[in-house]
Design a protein around this motif. Structure first.
Motif, PDB file in Angstrom:
ATOM      1  N   PHE A 103       0.804  -1.217   0.000  1.00  0.00           N
ATOM      2  CA  PHE A 103       0.000   0.000   0.000  1.00  0.00           C
ATOM      3  C   PHE A 103       0.843   1.276   0.000  1.00  0.00           C
ATOM      4  N   THR A 104       2.164   1.138   0.039  1.00  0.00           N
ATOM      5  CA  THR A 104       3.021   2.323  -0.005  1.00  0.00           C
ATOM      6  C   THR A 104       3.536   2.600  -1.410  1.00  0.00           C
ATOM      7  N   THR A 105       3.150   1.798  -2.390  1.00  0.00           N
ATOM      8  CA  THR A 105       3.564   2.036  -3.767  1.00  0.00           C
ATOM      9  C   THR A 105       2.892   3.301  -4.299  1.00  0.00           C
ATOM     10  N   PRO A 106       3.546   4.025  -5.216  1.00  0.00           N
ATOM     11  CA  PRO A 106       2.993   5.296  -5.716  1.00  0.00           C
ATOM     12  C   PRO A 106       1.577   5.170  -6.287  1.00  0.00           C
ATOM     13  N   GLU A 107       1.288   4.066  -6.956  1.00  0.00           N
ATOM     14  CA  GLU A 107      -0.026   3.898  -7.565  1.00  0.00           C
ATOM     15  C   GLU A 107      -1.143   3.789  -6.526  1.00  0.00           C
ATOM     16  N   LEU A 108      -0.792   3.435  -5.295  1.00  0.00           N
ATOM     17  CA  LEU A 108      -1.802   3.239  -4.251  1.00  0.00           C
ATOM     18  C   LEU A 108      -1.746   4.333  -3.183  1.00  0.00           C
ATOM     19  N   TYR A 109      -1.200   5.480  -3.549  1.00  0.00           N
ATOM     20  CA  TYR A 109      -1.102   6.582  -2.594  1.00  0.00           C
ATOM     21  C   TYR A 109      -2.480   6.959  -2.042  1.00  0.00           C
ATOM     22  N   ALA A 110      -3.478   7.066  -2.931  1.00  0.00           N
ATOM     23  CA  ALA A 110      -4.826   7.460  -2.503  1.00  0.00           C
ATOM     24  C   ALA A 110      -5.436   6.414  -1.578  1.00  0.00           C
ATOM     25  N   VAL A 111      -5.184   5.145  -1.850  1.00  0.00           N
ATOM     26  CA  VAL A 111      -5.713   4.076  -1.000  1.00  0.00           C
ATOM     27  C   VAL A 111      -5.049   4.128   0.376  1.00  0.00           C
ATOM     28  N   GLU A 112      -3.737   4.340   0.397  1.00  0.00           N
ATOM     29  CA  GLU A 112      -3.026   4.440   1.681  1.00  0.00           C
ATOM     30  C   GLU A 112      -3.575   5.598   2.510  1.00  0.00           C
ATOM     31  N   LYS A 113      -3.864   6.716   1.865  1.00  0.00           N
ATOM     32  CA  LYS A 113      -4.416   7.873   2.567  1.00  0.00           C
ATOM     33  C   LYS A 113      -5.801   7.555   3.121  1.00  0.00           C
ATOM     34  N   PHE A 114      -6.610   6.833   2.327  1.00  0.00           N
ATOM     35  CA  PHE A 114      -7.942   6.427   2.794  1.00  0.00           C
ATOM     36  C   PHE A 114      -7.833   5.524   4.018  1.00  0.00           C
ATOM     37  N   LEU A 115      -6.910   4.573   3.992  1.00  0.00           N
ATOM     38  CA  LEU A 115      -6.740   3.669   5.131  1.00  0.00           C
ATOM     39  C   LEU A 115      -6.321   4.417   6.389  1.00  0.00           C
ATOM     40  N   GLN A 116      -5.526   5.460   6.226  1.00  0.00           N
ATOM     41  CA  GLN A 116      -5.145   6.278   7.383  1.00  0.00           C
ATOM     42  C   GLN A 116      -6.366   6.995   7.951  1.00  0.00           C
ATOM     43  N   LEU A 117      -7.194   7.535   7.069  1.00  0.00           N
ATOM     44  CA  LEU A 117      -8.414   8.211   7.522  1.00  0.00           C
ATOM     45  C   LEU A 117      -9.362   7.254   8.231  1.00  0.00           C
ATOM     46  N   SER A 156     -10.252   1.160  -4.490  1.00  0.00           N
ATOM     47  CA  SER A 156     -10.032   2.265  -5.416  1.00  0.00           C
ATOM     48  C   SER A 156     -11.217   3.222  -5.424  1.00  0.00           C
ATOM     49  N   LEU A 157     -12.429   2.673  -5.435  1.00  0.00           N
ATOM     50  CA  LEU A 157     -13.629   3.503  -5.396  1.00  0.00           C
ATOM     51  C   LEU A 157     -13.694   4.318  -4.106  1.00  0.00           C
ATOM     52  N   LEU A 158     -13.373   3.682  -2.994  1.00  0.00           N
ATOM     53  CA  LEU A 158     -13.407   4.370  -1.706  1.00  0.00           C
ATOM     54  C   LEU A 158     -12.357   5.485  -1.656  1.00  0.00           C
ATOM     55  N   ALA A 159     -11.174   5.199  -2.165  1.00  0.00           N
ATOM     56  CA  ALA A 159     -10.082   6.169  -2.115  1.00  0.00           C
ATOM     57  C   ALA A 159     -10.372   7.407  -2.952  1.00  0.00           C
ATOM     58  N   ASP A 160     -11.131   7.242  -4.025  1.00  0.00           N
ATOM     59  CA  ASP A 160     -11.419   8.362  -4.927  1.00  0.00           C
ATOM     60  C   ASP A 160     -12.714   9.094  -4.582  1.00  0.00           C
ATOM     61  N   SER A 161     -13.451   8.581  -3.614  1.00  0.00           N
ATOM     62  CA  SER A 161     -14.771   9.136  -3.306  1.00  0.00           C
ATOM     63  C   SER A 161     -14.699  10.383  -2.424  1.00  0.00           C
ATOM     64  N   GLU A 162     -15.651  11.282  -2.642  1.00  0.00           N
ATOM     65  CA  GLU A 162     -15.844  12.438  -1.768  1.00  0.00           C
ATOM     66  C   GLU A 162     -17.131  12.290  -0.958  1.00  0.00           C
ATOM     67  N   GLU A 163     -17.754  11.108  -1.062  1.00  0.00           N
ATOM     68  CA  GLU A 163     -19.023  10.855  -0.365  1.00  0.00           C
ATOM     69  C   GLU A 163     -18.765  10.043   0.906  1.00  0.00           C
TER      70      GLU A 163
END
Length: 303
Positions: A103-117, A156-163
């Motif tokens: 989850f620390t790979t560049p392509e999964l940056y948004a997912v890693e951020k979501f998991l932190q949240l 991926s859907l969760l990481a990109d969502s604003e809802e």
């Protein structure tokens, strides 16, 4: 009483688990946590949901993402315990289930951020909710690489969502967003180390090397809330954590959290939780009674 640490079971052929749980009557209602991330869809039931220090109603299609080691439970309405079954579709996975650095790979940056949240618990709403529910029903019938791909699609859907709606307060688990810049991280550290006593905006501004006026604008822009509100939310969140332990009086908790008097503590607490400290404590009492009984039975099994 502290929440119970539970071990999530999975098969030897799977790296993560997908389970459709059905109970005749109510959910177990056990106040617990685990090292796995959890995505829970309520298929059938209604009642009260507890995530960290957040309390809210839930109904069918309630969709919640729980961070690792965050205490939570769903408590079925008493009026429905005997009249219907309770069902939930749940996905569990560990942070390193695909390797320690996946989850620390560049392509999964948004997912890693979501998991932190997700360390605060997240409610999923709107079109994202509809799409995720559809994927969750699909994943039940999949296996092998297709099952794994489906989970990554969900993330991926969760990481990109604003809802998304954050549930538990920052003060409950003292969450710090590691993606903030160094200046704000230093301010975070100051707040976390001093919120139980006296915190002044001028001191935080000095740490950020800014004037108080400029810092106030900067903090509100970055954190989406005024400095004073952020500090009070931390104090109230920490108070919630202490109230849920049932070990201290309300007066003790008031001063431990840095409030100057009980009257102001009650006022601030109710403004953020819509409950008085005593009402909040009573809401959680049944959870601890259940957990206590569970532990007693586990320690003294019937012979």
């Amino acid at each position: 009483m502290d929440p119970l640490l539970l071990k999530v079971k999975k098969t030897e052929t799977d790296s993560f688990s997908v389970n459709h749980f059905t109970y005749s009557g109510s959910f177990p209602g056990l106040w617990h946590y685990h090292s796995e991330y959890e995505l829970t869809l309520i298929v059938k039931s209604s009642g009260t949901r507890f995530v960290g220090d957040h309390i809210d109603r839930y109904t069918e299609n309630d969709l919640i993402f729980i961070g690792k080691n965050l205490a939570h439970t769903w408590k079925t309405d008493p009026s429905k315990e005997k009249n219907q079954s309770s069902e939930a579709l749940v996905i569990h996975f560990k942070e390193d289930f695909l390797g320690k650095t996946f989850f620390t790979t560049p392509e999964l940056y948004a997912v890693e951020k979501f998991l932190q949240l997700s360390q605060r618990g997240i409610k999923i709403m709107g079109k994202t909710q509809t799409a995720i529910i559809d994927h969750m029903y699909q994943i039940q019938a999949l296996s092998g690489v297709n099952k794994l791909i489906k989970l990554l699609q969900i993330l991926s859907l969760l990481a990109d969502s604003e809802e998304l709606i954050l549930l538990s307060s920052e003060g409950y688990n003292q969450y710090i967003n590691e993606n903030t810049n160094d200046r704000l991280n230093k301010v975070h550290a100051y707040i976390m180390n001093n919120f139980k006593s006296s915190i002044r905006l001028t001191d935080a501004a000095d740490i950020a090397n800014m004037s108080p006026t400029a810092f106030s604008r900067y903090f509100k822009q970055r954190m989406q809330k005024p400095f004073s509100q952020f500090v009070n939310e931390l104090k109230v969140g920490y108070a919630c954590k202490l109230l849920m332990l049932h070990k201290f009086s309300i007066q003790q908790i008031c001063f431990e959290c840095g409030f100057q008097n009980v009257s102001n503590f009650n006022k601030q607490f109710k403004s953020y939780t819509e409950l008085s400290p005593k009402q909040f404590q009573l809401k959680h009492r049944s959870l601890y009674l259940q957990a206590s009984l569970y532990q007693l039975q586990a320690n003294n099994p019937a012979e």
